[in-house]
Each structure stands twice: as structure tokens, then as C-alpha cells.
Design an enzyme around this catalytic site. Sequence first.
Site: not given
Length: 115
Positions: A9, A25, A58
Amino acid sequence: MLITMFKSKLHRVKVTDACLYYDGSITIDEELLKAANILPYEKVQVVNVNNGSRLETYTIPGEWGSRVICLNGPAARLNAVGDNVIVIAYAQMTPEEALLHHPKVVKVDESNNPL
């Protein structure tokens, strides 16, 4: 059997831009993606620290060193410039792999520079 594990992360990066009229996105500085072991076009979850929203999208690689974090398309409605977000990637693993796995966490300063 496979289980879904937290892979890596980007912790509390600051949203630098939002582009509503885009296909969708999140654009992320390619250097930050590499530091967090997140691939271009990989599915991620974006958690907004300021308003609690969560979304899946994404990644799109942004210019290396730009420190850009830009929510595109409908995600731009859930995140404002200046908000802090956590970008989380997950991976499918066997239980044996999961026991040995150590997630990659990249923390940043106020300008999205890795610490």
C-alpha cells in the site's frame, strides 16, 4: 484454496488532481508505484481518510517523480484535491505463501515523497 491477502500500500498519499471526464482509474507517480510494488493497471482499493469512501479501480502510471495522485472518472466525485487516501493492493496466495508473506508499506510526507 487461495486466500486474498494485503500485498502492499501507499499510506496516506495526498490527492493532487481529480479529472471527472476521464474513462476511470487512478493515476499514480510511477516511482511511487514501484516503491510500493504495485504494477501499472493493477487493481487497487482506494480508501479516503477524509470522508471514508472506498472504491476499487486500477492504476495508470504517472510521470516518474511527479508525485501525482489523480482520481479519474467517477472516482473524482469521491475524492477531492488535498484529501489523504490509502491505495491498497491485494494478492491471491495459498495459506502456506500467506504465512511467509510480508506486505510492503510506503509512507509519504506532505508532498508525497516516500519516507
